[in-house]
Design a protein around this motif. Structure first.
Motif, PDB file in Angstrom:
ATOM      1  N   GLU A  53       0.812  -1.215   0.000  1.00 52.19           N
ATOM      2  CA  GLU A  53       0.000   0.000   0.000  1.00 52.19           C
ATOM      3  C   GLU A  53       0.848   1.268   0.000  1.00 52.19           C
ATOM      4  O   GLU A  53       0.532   2.243  -0.661  1.00 52.19           O
ATOM      5  N   ASP A  54       1.946   1.241   0.783  1.00 48.23           N
ATOM      6  CA  ASP A  54       2.764   2.449   0.940  1.00 48.23           C
ATOM      7  C   ASP A  54       4.099   2.312   0.240  1.00 48.23           C
ATOM      8  O   ASP A  54       4.493   1.215  -0.156  1.00 48.23           O
ATOM      9  N   ILE A  55       4.828   3.431   0.167  1.00 44.14           N
ATOM     10  CA  ILE A  55       6.176   3.394  -0.401  1.00 44.14           C
ATOM     11  C   ILE A  55       7.071   2.527   0.486  1.00 44.14           C
ATOM     12  O   ILE A  55       6.794   2.332   1.673  1.00 44.14           O
ATOM     13  N   LEU A  56       8.145   2.026  -0.107  1.00 46.75           N
ATOM     14  CA  LEU A  56       9.052   1.133   0.616  1.00 46.75           C
ATOM     15  C   LEU A  56      10.400   1.834   0.800  1.00 46.75           C
ATOM     16  O   LEU A  56      11.221   1.858  -0.121  1.00 46.75           O
ATOM     17  N   PRO A  57      10.632   2.416   1.971  1.00 48.07           N
ATOM     18  CA  PRO A  57      11.914   3.095   2.185  1.00 48.07           C
ATOM     19  C   PRO A  57      13.050   2.081   2.260  1.00 48.07           C
ATOM     20  O   PRO A  57      12.828   0.906   2.578  1.00 48.07           O
ATOM     21  N   ILE A  58      14.251   2.552   1.984  1.00 48.27           N
ATOM     22  CA  ILE A  58      15.439   1.713   2.158  1.00 48.27           C
ATOM     23  C   ILE A  58      15.723   1.633   3.671  1.00 48.27           C
ATOM     24  O   ILE A  58      15.678   2.646   4.361  1.00 48.27           O
ATOM     25  N   PRO A  59      15.976   0.431   4.202  1.00 48.48           N
ATOM     26  CA  PRO A  59      16.246   0.321   5.638  1.00 48.48           C
ATOM     27  C   PRO A  59      17.361   1.281   6.069  1.00 48.48           C
ATOM     28  O   PRO A  59      18.350   1.470   5.346  1.00 48.48           O
ATOM     29  N   ALA A  60      17.206   1.871   7.265  1.00 46.25           N
ATOM     30  CA  ALA A  60      18.118   2.922   7.734  1.00 46.25           C
ATOM     31  C   ALA A  60      19.578   2.464   7.767  1.00 46.25           C
ATOM     32  O   ALA A  60      20.494   3.274   7.613  1.00 46.25           O
ATOM     33  N   LYS A  61      19.803   1.156   7.937  1.00 48.46           N
ATOM     34  CA  LYS A  61      21.203   0.679   8.037  1.00 48.46           C
ATOM     35  C   LYS A  61      21.936   0.714   6.683  1.00 48.46           C
ATOM     36  O   LYS A  61      23.142   0.520   6.623  1.00 48.46           O
ATOM     37  N   TYR A  62      21.181   0.914   5.593  1.00 49.51           N
ATOM     38  CA  TYR A  62      21.811   0.945   4.264  1.00 49.51           C
ATOM     39  C   TYR A  62      21.785   2.355   3.685  1.00 49.51           C
ATOM     40  O   TYR A  62      20.881   3.144   3.982  1.00 49.51           O
ATOM     41  N   PRO A  63      22.771   2.671   2.819  1.00 51.75           N
ATOM     42  CA  PRO A  63      22.755   4.001   2.192  1.00 51.75           C
ATOM     43  C   PRO A  63      21.622   4.118   1.174  1.00 51.75           C
ATOM     44  O   PRO A  63      21.246   3.129   0.543  1.00 51.75           O
ATOM     45  N   ALA A  64      21.077   5.313   1.042  1.00 50.64           N
ATOM     46  CA  ALA A  64      20.025   5.543   0.035  1.00 50.64           C
ATOM     47  C   ALA A  64      20.674   6.160  -1.205  1.00 50.64           C
ATOM     48  O   ALA A  64      21.560   7.008  -1.092  1.00 50.64           O
ATOM     49  N   GLY A  65      20.224   5.746  -2.373  1.00 49.55           N
ATOM     50  CA  GLY A  65      20.832   6.212  -3.621  1.00 49.55           C
ATOM     51  C   GLY A  65      20.015   7.287  -4.304  1.00 49.55           C
ATOM     52  O   GLY A  65      19.174   7.939  -3.684  1.00 49.55           O
ATOM     53  N   LYS A  66      20.235   7.445  -5.608  1.00 53.71           N
ATOM     54  CA  LYS A  66      19.601   8.568  -6.317  1.00 53.71           C
ATOM     55  C   LYS A  66      18.443   8.146  -7.219  1.00 53.71           C
ATOM     56  O   LYS A  66      17.871   8.980  -7.897  1.00 53.71           O
ATOM     57  N   TYR A  67      18.117   6.863  -7.231  1.00 56.11           N
ATOM     58  CA  TYR A  67      17.029   6.411  -8.100  1.00 56.11           C
ATOM     59  C   TYR A  67      15.821   5.921  -7.298  1.00 56.11           C
ATOM     60  O   TYR A  67      15.943   5.516  -6.145  1.00 56.11           O
ATOM     61  N   VAL A  68      14.676   5.974  -7.968  1.00 52.61           N
ATOM     62  CA  VAL A  68      13.427   5.463  -7.412  1.00 52.61           C
ATOM     63  C   VAL A  68      13.018   4.284  -8.286  1.00 52.61           C
ATOM     64  O   VAL A  68      13.005   4.413  -9.519  1.00 52.61           O
ATOM     65  N   LEU A  69      12.705   3.170  -7.665  1.00 53.89           N
ATOM     66  CA  LEU A  69      12.341   1.966  -8.412  1.00 53.89           C
ATOM     67  C   LEU A  69      10.918   1.547  -8.053  1.00 53.89           C
ATOM     68  O   LEU A  69      10.613   1.318  -6.885  1.00 53.89           O
ATOM     69  N   LEU A  70      10.059   1.482  -9.056  1.00 51.47           N
ATOM     70  CA  LEU A  70       8.684   1.010  -8.860  1.00 51.47           C
ATOM     71  C   LEU A  70       8.512  -0.287  -9.642  1.00 51.47           C
ATOM     72  O   LEU A  70       9.008  -0.386 -10.768  1.00 51.47           O
ATOM     73  N   TYR A  71       7.803  -1.243  -9.044  1.00 50.65           N
ATOM     74  CA  TYR A  71       7.648  -2.508  -9.770  1.00 50.65           C
ATOM     75  C   TYR A  71       6.336  -3.217  -9.443  1.00 50.65           C
ATOM     76  O   TYR A  71       5.768  -3.057  -8.367  1.00 50.65           O
ATOM     77  N   ASP A  72       5.889  -3.949 -10.441  1.00 47.93           N
ATOM     78  CA  ASP A  72       4.793  -4.902 -10.261  1.00 47.93           C
ATOM     79  C   ASP A  72       5.487  -6.260 -10.288  1.00 47.93           C
ATOM     80  O   ASP A  72       5.907  -6.732 -11.349  1.00 47.93           O
ATOM     81  N   PRO A  73       5.674  -6.891  -9.121  1.00 48.60           N
ATOM     82  CA  PRO A  73       6.575  -8.051  -9.058  1.00 48.60           C
ATOM     83  C   PRO A  73       6.114  -9.255  -9.862  1.00 48.60           C
ATOM     84  O   PRO A  73       6.924  -9.926 -10.491  1.00 48.60           O
ATOM     85  N   LEU A  74       4.807  -9.547  -9.828  1.00 48.13           N
ATOM     86  CA  LEU A  74       4.327 -10.702 -10.604  1.00 48.13           C
ATOM     87  C   LEU A  74       2.985 -10.356 -11.208  1.00 48.13           C
ATOM     88  O   LEU A  74       1.936 -10.539 -10.582  1.00 48.13           O
ATOM     89  N   ASP A  75       3.058  -9.849 -12.416  1.00 46.72           N
ATOM     90  CA  ASP A  75       1.850  -9.423 -13.107  1.00 46.72           C
ATOM     91  C   ASP A  75       1.168 -10.639 -13.750  1.00 46.72           C
ATOM     92  O   ASP A  75       1.853 -11.540 -14.235  1.00 46.72           O
ATOM     93  N   GLY A  76      -0.151 -10.623 -13.731  1.00 41.98           N
ATOM     94  CA  GLY A  76      -0.903 -11.750 -14.299  1.00 41.98           C
ATOM     95  C   GLY A  76      -1.084 -12.844 -13.268  1.00 41.98           C
ATOM     96  O   GLY A  76      -1.206 -14.024 -13.609  1.00 41.98           O
ATOM     97  N   SER A  77      -1.116 -12.451 -11.991  1.00 45.37           N
ATOM     98  CA  SER A  77      -1.058 -13.461 -10.929  1.00 45.37           C
ATOM     99  C   SER A  77      -2.277 -14.387 -10.918  1.00 45.37           C
ATOM    100  O   SER A  77      -2.199 -15.476 -10.356  1.00 45.37           O
TER     101      SER A  77
END
Ligand code: FDP
Length: 341
Positions: A102-126
């Motif tokens: 439902e919501d955006i997925l932040p990068i866990p605080a222990k890892y560095p955040a980069g400059k890109y945003v990635l959106l995905y539909d992991p398994l379309d046609g489920s």
């Protein structure tokens, strides 16, 4: 463009292709290259699991573990986790969004955040998972436009700002088709060596088109404009040769066929639910990436009134009517809808 100039018979791996594309951008740091490569790797992992889907069910039947002692996970959950975990720690991505969440997925605080945003539909046609029918993964990448570790605003960018988009098709073979805005290229996974090899360089949607793809079971709920358009596609109007209908019900598979053979996929708004007359498909996870690819291959994506890539998204899971594929066929849809509604 790569593929046009290369010697016939030369084997071009996806790694080489992505690197060669990068070399034409002197300012490139290699981050996007590596991000695309990470997605390709996630695709290989998901493909290996989709190929074993039926077996996993059998092996996991007595409990919730298979013979390797692994938890049996639903395929769509597995695909979702794989994409997230492949990209959460690399420092390339600032945040992600998945059709499954439902919501955006932040990068866990222990890892560095980069400059890109990635959106995905992991398994379309489920809804096809249980029937051994093609499935897909769709992805789209943007630059982060806010400061810090990113926010919803980074995900709600117009399709005109796409940096790269593509899909994986888990079919009779596994394919990766993507574009960074310099045309569309398709790669087929050679399972013997575990590499994606360039098989469809510089894809252009061919003319004349061959197919139309729509769930005709919904016809009684369509507007007059969509009804008239469908009759036109079928050749029921004077002077028009009808097209063949093909509908898998997996968006990636239907889109892929029309990309290679020429045709239109549409999922119009319908009146089944009078509260929700805005179509089924998701603007961010499905319509924008596929419309970007269509446009890069000479086609077009539309909601029936305007180009999908010009729509300013309002919410993460916004739905939209979608007409995508051969340019002339999508323009005809717009013309019929404008005339008849
Ligand atoms: P699914 O519900 O099986 O996940 O976006 C979802 C999607 O499939 C597309 O892949 C597909 O094109 C469409 O919905 C199929 O919807 P209908 O079953 O209503 O035709």
């Amino acid at each position: 463009m790569l593929g046009e100039t290369d010697q016939p018979g030369q084997i071009i791996t996806i790694e080489r292709h992505i690197l060669e594309e990068q070399s034409s951008f002197p300012e490139a740091t290699g981050t996007l290259t590596n991000l695309l490569y990470d997605i390709a790797l996630a695709g290989k992992i998901i493909a290996s699991r989709t190929n074993r889907a039926g077996l996993t069910e059998i092996l996991g039947r007595t409990g919730d573990t298979n013979i390797q002692g692994e938890q049996v996970q639903k395929l769509d959950r597995f695909a979702d986790d794989t994409l997230f975990r492949m990209n959460d720690h690399t420092g390339r991505v600032a945040l992600m969004g998945s059709e499954e969440h439902e919501d955006i997925l932040p990068i866990p605080a222990k890892y560095p955040a980069g400059k890109y945003v990635l959106l995905y539909d992991p398994l379309d046609g489920s809804s096809n998972i249980d029937y051994n029918i093609c499935l897909g993964t769709i992805f789209v990448i943007y630059h982060k436009i806010t400061t810090g570790r990113g926010s919803l605003e980074d995900c709600l960018q117009k399709g005109r700002r796409v940096v790269a988009a593509g899909y994986l098709l888990y079919g009779t073979s596994t394919m990766l088709v993507y574009s960074t805005g310099r045309g569309v290229n398709g790669f087929t996974l050679d399972p013997a060596v575990g590499e994606f090899l360039l098989s469809h360089p510089a894809i252009r949607i061919p003319e004349p088109p061959s197919y139309y793809s729509v769930n005709q079971g919904n016809q009684k709920y369509w507007s007059r404009g969509v009804q008239e358009y469908t009759a036109w596609l079928q050749g029921q109007k004077p002077g028009v040769r009808g097209l063949s209908a093909r509908y898998v019900g997996s968006l990636v598979a239907d889109f892929h066929r029309n990309l290679l053979a020429g045709g239109v996929f549409y999922y119009p708004a319908d009146t089944r639910d009078r509260e929700k007359t805005h179509g089924k498909l998701r603007l961010l996870y499905e319509a924008i990436p596929l419309s970007f690819l269509a446009e890069q291959a000479g086609g077009r994506g539309s909601d029936g009134g305007q180009n999908i890539l010009d729509i300013a998204p309002q919410t993460l899971h916004q739905r939209t009517p979608l007409f995508v594929g051969s340019r002339a066929l999508v323009e005809q849809a717009e013309a019929f809808i404008q005339k008849y509604g």
